[in-house]
Scaffold this motif. Sequence first.
Motif, PDB file in Angstrom:
ATOM      1  N   GLY A   1      11.980  60.414  65.609  1.00 41.97           N
ATOM      2  CA  GLY A   1      12.431  61.760  66.054  1.00 41.97           C
ATOM      3  C   GLY A   1      11.688  62.379  66.927  1.00 41.97           C
ATOM      4  O   GLY A   1      12.479  63.375  67.913  1.00 41.97           O
ATOM      5  N   LYS A   2      11.565  61.511  68.499  1.00 41.36           N
ATOM      6  CA  LYS A   2      10.894  61.591  69.172  1.00 41.36           C
ATOM      7  C   LYS A   2      11.042  61.067  70.610  1.00 41.36           C
ATOM      8  O   LYS A   2      11.407  60.054  70.246  1.00 41.36           O
ATOM      9  CB  LYS A   2       9.210  62.239  69.381  1.00 41.36           C
ATOM     10  N   ILE A   3      11.165  61.340  71.586  1.00 33.17           N
ATOM     11  CA  ILE A   3      11.166  60.683  73.199  1.00 33.17           C
ATOM     12  C   ILE A   3       9.592  59.840  73.500  1.00 33.17           C
ATOM     13  O   ILE A   3       9.377  60.493  73.623  1.00 33.17           O
ATOM     14  CB  ILE A   3      11.641  61.312  74.107  1.00 33.17           C
ATOM     15  N   VAL A   4      10.140  58.561  73.086  1.00 32.58           N
ATOM     16  CA  VAL A   4       8.730  57.957  73.445  1.00 32.58           C
ATOM     17  C   VAL A   4       8.629  56.408  75.187  1.00 32.58           C
ATOM     18  O   VAL A   4       7.467  56.407  75.332  1.00 32.58           O
ATOM     19  CB  VAL A   4       8.608  56.790  72.295  1.00 32.58           C
ATOM     20  N   ALA A   5       9.892  57.220  75.881  1.00 29.84           N
ATOM     21  CA  ALA A   5      10.057  56.469  76.734  1.00 29.84           C
ATOM     22  C   ALA A   5      11.563  56.731  76.931  1.00 29.84           C
ATOM     23  O   ALA A   5      12.446  56.556  76.551  1.00 29.84           O
ATOM     24  CB  ALA A   5       9.961  54.892  76.808  1.00 29.84           C
ATOM     25  N   VAL A   6      11.459  57.106  78.423  1.00 27.53           N
ATOM     26  CA  VAL A   6      12.900  57.058  79.113  1.00 27.53           C
ATOM     27  C   VAL A   6      12.663  56.400  81.197  1.00 27.53           C
ATOM     28  O   VAL A   6      11.696  57.247  81.482  1.00 27.53           O
ATOM     29  CB  VAL A   6      13.292  58.841  79.756  1.00 27.53           C
ATOM     30  N   GLY A   7      12.656  56.038  81.513  1.00 31.59           N
ATOM     31  CA  GLY A   7      13.221  55.569  82.516  1.00 31.59           C
ATOM     32  C   GLY A   7      14.087  54.200  83.111  1.00 31.59           C
ATOM     33  O   GLY A   7      15.563  53.947  82.522  1.00 31.59           O
ATOM     34  N   SER A   8      13.899  53.832  84.339  1.00 32.26           N
ATOM     35  CA  SER A   8      14.539  52.293  85.027  1.00 32.26           C
ATOM     36  C   SER A   8      14.750  51.199  83.892  1.00 32.26           C
ATOM     37  O   SER A   8      13.532  50.942  83.784  1.00 32.26           O
ATOM     38  CB  SER A   8      14.920  52.277  86.207  1.00 32.26           C
ATOM     39  N   VAL A   9      15.778  50.266  83.692  1.00 30.76           N
ATOM     40  CA  VAL A   9      15.205  49.012  82.644  1.00 30.76           C
ATOM     41  C   VAL A   9      14.997  48.900  84.377  1.00 30.76           C
ATOM     42  O   VAL A   9      14.992  48.490  85.292  1.00 30.76           O
ATOM     43  CB  VAL A   9      17.204  49.085  82.721  1.00 30.76           C
ATOM     44  N   GLY A  10      13.489  47.821  83.625  1.00 32.02           N
ATOM     45  CA  GLY A  10      12.955  47.281  84.204  1.00 32.02           C
ATOM     46  C   GLY A  10      11.469  47.419  85.015  1.00 32.02           C
ATOM     47  O   GLY A  10      10.902  47.136  84.425  1.00 32.02           O
ATOM     48  N   ALA A  11      11.845  48.716  84.878  1.00 29.50           N
ATOM     49  CA  ALA A  11      10.520  49.570  85.225  1.00 29.50           C
ATOM     50  C   ALA A  11       9.637  50.479  84.062  1.00 29.50           C
ATOM     51  O   ALA A  11       8.848  51.036  83.802  1.00 29.50           O
ATOM     52  CB  ALA A  11      10.809  50.917  85.983  1.00 29.50           C
ATOM     53  N   THR A  12      10.657  50.020  82.523  1.00 33.16           N
ATOM     54  CA  THR A  12       9.925  50.948  81.004  1.00 33.16           C
ATOM     55  C   THR A  12       9.828  49.852  80.042  1.00 33.16           C
ATOM     56  O   THR A  12      10.844  48.665  80.035  1.00 33.16           O
ATOM     57  CB  THR A  12      11.334  51.803  80.914  1.00 33.16           C
ATOM     58  N   ALA A  13       8.563  50.036  79.953  1.00 34.64           N
ATOM     59  CA  ALA A  13       8.620  48.845  78.415  1.00 34.64           C
ATOM     60  C   ALA A  13       9.219  49.510  77.228  1.00 34.64           C
ATOM     61  O   ALA A  13       9.370  50.602  76.631  1.00 34.64           O
ATOM     62  CB  ALA A  13       7.147  49.446  78.942  1.00 34.64           C
ATOM     63  N   ILE A  14       9.851  48.292  76.443  1.00 33.12           N
ATOM     64  CA  ILE A  14      10.874  48.287  75.570  1.00 33.12           C
ATOM     65  C   ILE A  14       9.999  47.902  74.341  1.00 33.12           C
ATOM     66  O   ILE A  14       9.362  47.089  74.004  1.00 33.12           O
ATOM     67  CB  ILE A  14      12.205  47.956  75.720  1.00 33.12           C
ATOM     68  N   PRO A  15       9.363  48.675  73.520  1.00 32.94           N
ATOM     69  CA  PRO A  15       8.166  47.922  72.307  1.00 32.94           C
ATOM     70  C   PRO A  15       9.347  46.675  71.767  1.00 32.94           C
ATOM     71  O   PRO A  15      10.708  46.907  71.531  1.00 32.94           O
ATOM     72  CB  PRO A  15       8.410  49.393  71.184  1.00 32.94           C
ATOM     73  N   PRO A  16       8.160  45.608  71.489  1.00 38.12           N
ATOM     74  CA  PRO A  16       9.349  44.472  70.761  1.00 38.12           C
ATOM     75  C   PRO A  16      10.535  44.730  69.708  1.00 38.12           C
ATOM     76  O   PRO A  16      10.982  43.862  69.238  1.00 38.12           O
ATOM     77  CB  PRO A  16       8.157  43.476  71.279  1.00 38.12           C
ATOM     78  N   ASP A  17       9.664  45.397  69.368  1.00 36.61           N
ATOM     79  CA  ASP A  17      10.102  45.851  67.899  1.00 36.61           C
ATOM     80  C   ASP A  17      10.898  46.475  68.220  1.00 36.61           C
ATOM     81  O   ASP A  17      12.151  46.356  67.024  1.00 36.61           O
ATOM     82  CB  ASP A  17       9.276  45.835  66.656  1.00 36.61           C
ATOM     83  N   ALA A  18      12.110  47.591  69.140  1.00 39.45           N
ATOM     84  CA  ALA A  18      13.041  47.993  69.121  1.00 39.45           C
ATOM     85  C   ALA A  18      14.373  47.773  69.104  1.00 39.45           C
ATOM     86  O   ALA A  18      14.516  46.249  68.967  1.00 39.45           O
ATOM     87  CB  ALA A  18      12.788  48.777  70.919  1.00 39.45           C
ATOM     88  N   GLU A  19      14.833  48.484  68.267  1.00 41.66           N
ATOM     89  CA  GLU A  19      16.572  47.567  68.403  1.00 41.66           C
ATOM     90  C   GLU A  19      17.138  48.395  69.358  1.00 41.66           C
ATOM     91  O   GLU A  19      17.082  49.541  69.873  1.00 41.66           O
ATOM     92  CB  GLU A  19      17.628  48.760  66.845  1.00 41.66           C
ATOM     93  N   ARG A  20      17.818  47.103  70.097  1.00 40.79           N
ATOM     94  CA  ARG A  20      18.540  48.089  71.428  1.00 40.79           C
ATOM     95  C   ARG A  20      19.600  48.209  70.782  1.00 40.79           C
ATOM     96  O   ARG A  20      21.067  47.116  70.546  1.00 40.79           O
ATOM     97  CB  ARG A  20      18.208  46.854  72.637  1.00 40.79           C
ATOM     98  N   HIS A  21      20.287  49.281  71.516  1.00 40.47           N
ATOM     99  CA  HIS A  21      21.884  49.139  72.225  1.00 40.47           C
ATOM    100  C   HIS A  21      22.157  49.572  73.212  1.00 40.47           C
ATOM    101  O   HIS A  21      21.224  50.270  74.204  1.00 40.47           O
ATOM    102  CB  HIS A  21      21.575  50.762  70.817  1.00 40.47           C
ATOM    103  N   ASP A  22      23.131  48.521  73.446  1.00 35.79           N
ATOM    104  CA  ASP A  22      24.206  48.895  74.915  1.00 35.79           C
ATOM    105  C   ASP A  22      24.618  49.875  75.483  1.00 35.79           C
ATOM    106  O   ASP A  22      25.637  49.885  74.350  1.00 35.79           O
ATOM    107  CB  ASP A  22      24.850  47.254  74.730  1.00 35.79           C
TER     108      ASP A  22
END
Lengths: 427, 413
Positions: free
Chosen positions: A44-65
């Motif tokens: 329910g919270k924002i954990v990261a926001v930034g540009s692709v490449g410069a923002t770490a996406i947790p490995p277990d994250a579900e990705r939505h294009d």
Amino acid sequence: MVCALLCAAATALAQDKPQAYTGAEIIPIYGPVIKNGVLVVHKGKIVAVGSVGATAIPPDAERHDATGKIIMPGLVDTHSHIGGGSGGDSSAALQPDVRIMDSINARDTGFQRAQAGGITTANIMPGSGHLLSGQTIYVKYKDASTIDDLLIRDAQGNIAGGIKMANGTNSIRSSAPFPGTRSKSAALVREMFVKAADYRDKVRSARAGKEKMPTRDLALESLADVLEGKRVVHYHTHRHDDILTALRAAKEFGFRIVLHHVSEGWKVADEITRAGAPASLTVVDSPGGKIEALDASFETGAALERAGALVGFNTDDYITDSRFFLRSAALAVRAGMSREKALYGLTMAGARMLDLQGRIGSLEVGKDADFILLSGDPLSVYTKVLETYVEGVKVFDRANAKDRLYAVGGYGASRDQVVHLHEEEDR
Amino acid sequence: MAFLRYSLAAPFVLALILSAAIFSGPSALAQVAVRGETVHTMAGPPIKDGVVVIRGGKIEQVGPASQVKIPAGYKTLSARVVTPGLIDAHTVVGLAGYLNQPHDQDQLESSSPIQPELRAIDAYNARERLIEWLRGFGVTTIHTGHAPAALVSGQTMIAKTRGDNIDEAVITPSAMIAVTLGNAGVAPAGRAPGTRSKAVAMLRAELLKAQDYVAKWNEAPADKKPARDLRLEIFGRVIKGEMPLLVNVHRAHDILAALRVSKEFNIKMVLDGASEAYLVADHIKAAGVPVILHPMMYRAAGEGENLSMETAAALRRAGLSIALQSGYENYVPKTRVVLFEAAVAAANGLSFSEALATVTIDAARILGISNRVGSLEAGKDGDLALFDGDPFEYTSHVTGVIIDGQVVSQQSR
């Protein structure tokens, strides 16, 4: 709402794993636009926001294009009447004891439409037919079956809300106990706050052990909250002199104020700015309809921005439809407001007016995951709200047939809708 | 209170005097040309780098700048986008004023349910500020008249949004007879019509009387004509097929009731509002009845609770003839603007040109005025709207408005 079980399942799912929305143009509001951005939300919270490449996406994250889409914070509507709620009755001009939360129909389809309009937080208020028509509530537009599901609470569990006041002609009526003139309106308001200040002082004194606690009074209790700054006064006011009268009362009694409608705000933009009063604008398609709104202008937003005031917007739904909230800001831009301040007005300005700036209004780490996916420029008529999320949960998806029905209308789109009183008045 | 109202009105009156001065100038024979990066003539594909030449209030030539030369001495305006002046196919402005006080609200007479003898021209205030408001957004022609809520409320009229009085403004003094069916046409408790069925019965009875009246007039020798009856006389024009009934109706079953009456008396009809028209589009098409559809941003409530922003597109796909309207508003905003409504139609299923047609040529055809307005063609009225971008974008501006060859606005709106 019919999908209560499914939604609950989806909620659980959404909370389990981080969700990453990648490739979108992100308008975070607090900083510059991120062209190829990523937004990660979790629990329910924002954990990261930034540009692709410069923002770490947790490995277990579900990705939505989200390539080709625009992501911005969920919109904040500082003044709405959806849910069929009511405030004070005709027994008194000032009714601070009355709470709109006691009359809201959480199943009203108006909530679904507001989600389709990209609104995630709103201030739902009673009307302007009283000097003070009751206590307002700040809500999240979740899928809900009871009002409790919608309420916003602070860390102590208190229900968030303000108080609705009005001056000018709406609250003037032909017979007592209602005022017959503007001066009488102001006098009644001042008398009320004098009593409230006395009550507040007695309570303070009792808390300090100096005297007995006064008998509990629901009306004075809510006004004491106003005088202590815990409850903001949302002041309906149109004409330039009425705006100044509202500001005069706020200064005299030290209450916090947000000006609403502010039709002639362009005439007193400097005074509003000097008073530090935020202005929440209702943008309607023509002036008139009531004498106080003869000089309403699309240019009010631009004038207040130039003067340096905090400018937000509201739907005043049913006056404007929640599905067209983005349009209100776009029309202000048409008349000279900056794009940046107009988008701020739809989000962060509203959050500040509701004392929720620490939780909503921008896409920043730690804030609530309230955001929307758009098909294009937020200020274009051709843009569609594609998805709306409240605290990480998808509450609107244009690809879903039922949600689409609420977005565009059609047979059954208003089922559960509470017929607004003005229809009966027409007859 | 009264003093305050007058003092508020003062600058408004001054503005009217100023605008009157502009209108009464010697510009009736003005020679004006407009050059547009894109000119939507609505009489063919858009013209890139197009020119419209206007002389004596009428369009003289339209074509690409490479072929149409602007004669010397013509006042010339330029714009990114040029369209025909917009047509609001149904409004109440001019009868319903922007003060919204009893003295400027003449859109509904509720003393009796059937009063077709009431004429919009006898109440139209050409100096009404809402007309100026619409004009600023490119609206050059309005079909205006009585608001819904009485079974038969009066005769509508068509006017240009210029002129100081009805005579200068009017195109068609008596255009249609306004009828309301469905719940909105039902009278307050205790008065007739008290139900939908009663309303239809009363309307049929009136049309029967009119049939009889027309027959008597036709049969009687010239020196023995029956006494004139204003009510039956105007309904007689409907019976003779000279003017249509404009039926405000929203529910699907009420639309069918209206079509039933149209068929029974073989009369012309135009549906107005028609929220649920998408449910009975085939029936409407079979009846050959055009639809002046509700504003796209109309509130979905009451009898219009099932309206859809995609209805314009749905009806168009079904082959119906449609136009858009600003409709009737009883509070705030006091009027809508068809430019904005067509924009929402364009964003919800209509193509750009189809949406533009709902407020130009298709509206002109439904209103029976396409010989004069609705497209940019030689011989038609010099009515144009100028824009600095896509006319439908929220953030575009109307940069100029021309009516009968007169530049009536150059403000950026």
